[in-house]
Design a protein around this motif. Structure first.
Motif, PDB file in Angstrom:
ATOM      1  N   THR A   1     -17.746 -20.397  17.368  1.00 34.91           N
ATOM      2  CA  THR A   1     -16.786 -20.404  16.310  1.00 34.91           C
ATOM      3  C   THR A   1     -16.119 -21.400  16.104  1.00 34.91           C
ATOM      4  OG1 THR A   1     -15.250 -18.957  17.875  1.00 34.91           O
ATOM      5  CG2 THR A   1     -16.650 -17.632  16.302  1.00 34.91           C
TER       6      THR A   1
ATOM      7  N   TYR B   1     -19.047 -22.558  13.597  1.00 30.68           N
ATOM      8  CA  TYR B   1     -19.423 -21.627  12.552  1.00 30.68           C
ATOM      9  C   TYR B   1     -18.598 -20.676  12.152  1.00 30.68           C
ATOM     10  CZ  TYR B   1     -23.972 -23.783  13.646  1.00 30.68           C
ATOM     11  OH  TYR B   1     -25.070 -24.646  13.709  1.00 30.68           O
ATOM     12  N   SER B   2     -18.437 -20.032  10.908  1.00 29.05           N
ATOM     13  CA  SER B   2     -17.789 -18.715  10.544  1.00 29.05           C
ATOM     14  C   SER B   2     -18.030 -17.674  11.502  1.00 29.05           C
ATOM     15  CB  SER B   2     -17.869 -18.474   9.200  1.00 29.05           C
ATOM     16  OG  SER B   2     -19.310 -18.121   8.799  1.00 29.05           O
ATOM     17  N   ALA B   3     -17.083 -16.734  11.554  1.00 37.68           N
ATOM     18  CA  ALA B   3     -17.250 -15.438  12.144  1.00 37.68           C
ATOM     19  C   ALA B   3     -18.683 -14.902  11.554  1.00 37.68           C
ATOM     20  CB  ALA B   3     -15.873 -14.569  12.124  1.00 37.68           C
TER      21      ALA B   3
ATOM     22  N   GLN C   1     -21.200 -16.075  10.048  1.00 39.29           N
ATOM     23  CA  GLN C   1     -22.534 -16.745  10.778  1.00 39.29           C
ATOM     24  C   GLN C   1     -22.594 -16.617  12.178  1.00 39.29           C
ATOM     25  OE1 GLN C   1     -20.831 -20.646   9.176  1.00 39.29           O
ATOM     26  NE2 GLN C   1     -23.033 -21.019   8.236  1.00 39.29           N
ATOM     27  N   THR C   2     -21.560 -16.678  12.892  1.00 45.90           N
ATOM     28  CA  THR C   2     -21.606 -16.513  14.356  1.00 45.90           C
ATOM     29  C   THR C   2     -22.260 -14.981  15.214  1.00 45.90           C
ATOM     30  OG1 THR C   2     -19.834 -17.957  14.801  1.00 45.90           O
ATOM     31  CG2 THR C   2     -20.513 -16.782  16.524  1.00 45.90           C
TER      32      THR C   2
ATOM     33  N   LYS D   1     -14.253 -13.250  14.209  1.00 41.20           N
ATOM     34  CA  LYS D   1     -13.099 -13.583  13.670  1.00 41.20           C
ATOM     35  C   LYS D   1     -11.888 -13.820  14.429  1.00 41.20           C
ATOM     36  CE  LYS D   1     -11.402 -14.674   9.294  1.00 41.20           C
ATOM     37  NZ  LYS D   1     -11.994 -15.987   8.506  1.00 41.20           N
TER      38      LYS D   1
ATOM     39  N   ALA E   1     -12.252 -16.880  16.561  1.00 42.59           N
ATOM     40  CA  ALA E   1     -11.932 -18.173  15.700  1.00 42.59           C
ATOM     41  C   ALA E   1     -10.382 -18.346  15.505  1.00 42.59           C
ATOM     42  CB  ALA E   1     -12.827 -17.837  14.398  1.00 42.59           C
ATOM     43  N   LYS E   2      -9.723 -17.253  15.343  1.00 45.32           N
ATOM     44  CA  LYS E   2      -8.102 -17.533  15.033  1.00 45.32           C
ATOM     45  C   LYS E   2      -7.283 -17.569  16.427  1.00 45.32           C
ATOM     46  CE  LYS E   2      -8.207 -15.169  10.617  1.00 45.32           C
ATOM     47  NZ  LYS E   2      -7.317 -16.169   9.903  1.00 45.32           N
TER      48      LYS E   2
ATOM     49  N   SER F   1     -12.378 -26.691  12.202  1.00 43.29           N
ATOM     50  CA  SER F   1     -12.938 -26.410  10.593  1.00 43.29           C
ATOM     51  C   SER F   1     -14.165 -25.666  10.731  1.00 43.29           C
ATOM     52  CB  SER F   1     -13.153 -27.770  10.250  1.00 43.29           C
ATOM     53  OG  SER F   1     -14.101 -28.421  10.757  1.00 43.29           O
ATOM     54  N   LYS F   2     -14.466 -24.773   9.875  1.00 42.07           N
ATOM     55  CA  LYS F   2     -15.572 -24.053   9.825  1.00 42.07           C
ATOM     56  C   LYS F   2     -16.624 -24.345   8.672  1.00 42.07           C
ATOM     57  CE  LYS F   2     -13.968 -21.142  12.798  1.00 42.07           C
ATOM     58  NZ  LYS F   2     -13.052 -22.036  13.267  1.00 42.07           N
ATOM     59  N   LYS F   3     -17.551 -24.246   8.624  1.00 42.37           N
ATOM     60  CA  LYS F   3     -18.689 -24.543   7.819  1.00 42.37           C
ATOM     61  C   LYS F   3     -18.459 -23.656   6.491  1.00 42.37           C
ATOM     62  CE  LYS F   3     -22.390 -26.464  10.267  1.00 42.37           C
ATOM     63  NZ  LYS F   3     -23.726 -26.481  10.894  1.00 42.37           N
TER      64      LYS F   3
END
Length: 300
Positions: free
Chosen positions: A171, A174-176, A178-179, A230, A233-234, A298-300
């Protein structure tokens, strides 16, 4: 921290749906083998995610990251599902949830050796207390040899801990969505090994069993794992998210009682109390530690 930027609602969403999974896995295992159920659960999740991938035009991962997604798929879905479902055959929802609640401790232990997160002496003591609780559970349920289900669930907790660390890594790039998506795709591809058995089980399964698979595939898998990614990621550190699993024994026991009428036996109460005591001790030790913040990638 603003609520919209918080990991808490995502982690809490995951824990609610994972708590449901303990109950519906036990119900579904009346009609499917542990291997067939694992495949059908994540086949359902993969179909839903595939639709989302086309609808939202999700970009595939880069080739250099494919090995990480393969390991995530193996640890979080293929091997984890096998260990978890076999364990749930002979262990109640409440007991299995208590054992899987060891995941935050194992995650922190692995993080100590892989990403150099430090543990205080109090946290090391808490790890010993928690594993003593698993030993109590094993002995009270008949001894070390007979209760293989508990050993399978401890293995499942370790595999989920590996997955947690991989999610933390993935993460960052990649975004949550995508991951979770590509990890589940990889795990489902491995689980196709059990396709023949799943087809055989489906032929004799009643209609209600399809509802169990739908709940497990859509809510306890797709929604839960996207929310879990997610949350990672946060969050600023791994333990902040994984510690949410402390509440699963209470939710799973309550849901098992209300939905499936499962009694909470003495082994679960005594062993569970020891494990939860160790988990709370670990959480108290973590609260006294100073954990450096990480820069949000940063995320894609």
């Amino acid at each position: 921290m603003k609520w919209k930027d918080s990991f808490h609602p995502y982690a809490a969403t995951t824990i609610v749906f994972w708590s449901l999974a303990y109950v519906f896995t036990r119900l579904a295992l009346r009609y499917f083998s542990p291997f067939s159920l694992g495949f059908l659960r994540y086949l359902t999740a993969s179909v839903v995610l595939l639709i989302l991938a086309f609808a939202w035009k999700v970009k595939p991962p880069e080739k250099k990251d494919l090995p990480w997604f393969i390991v995530a798929g193996a640890s979080g879905f293929f091997l984890y599902m096998i260990a978890f479902n076999i364990g749930c055959v002979t262990v109640s929802s409440s007991t299995s949830s208590v054992i899987i609640a060891l995941t935050p401790v194992i995650t922190a232990l692995l993080a100590r050796f892989t990403i150099k997160e430090t543990l205080r002496p109090l946290q090391w003591a808490a790890i010993g207390v928690s594993f003593a609780g698993v030993l109590v559970l094993t002995v009270l349920r008949g001894g070390l040899v007979v209760n293989g289900g508990i050993a399978w669930l401890v293995a499942a907790a370790a595999l989920l801990s590996v997955y947690n660390l991989l999610q933390r890594r993935l993460t960052r790039v990649y975004s949550a969505l995508q991951t979770s998506m590509f990890s589940i795709f990889m795990g489902t591809a491995m689980l196709t090994l059990f396709l023949p058995g799943a087809i055989s089980d489906l032929k004799s399964a009643p209609a209600v069993s399809f509802l169990y698979i739908l709940i497990l595939g859509v809510f306890s898998s797709t929604v839960a794992f996207i929310a879990w990614s997610k949350a990672f990621a946060k969050a600023k550190n791994t333990s902040s998210v994984s510690n949410y699993m402390f509440v699963t024994p209470f939710l799973a026991s309550l849901m098992g009682l209300l939905i499936a009428g499962e009694p909470v036996d003495a082994a679960t109460v005594i062993g569970g109390a020891v494990i939860i005591g160790g988990l709370l001790l670990f959480h108290f030790g973590a609260a006294r530690s100073v954990i450096p913040s990480e820069t949000a990638p940063s995320k894609k």
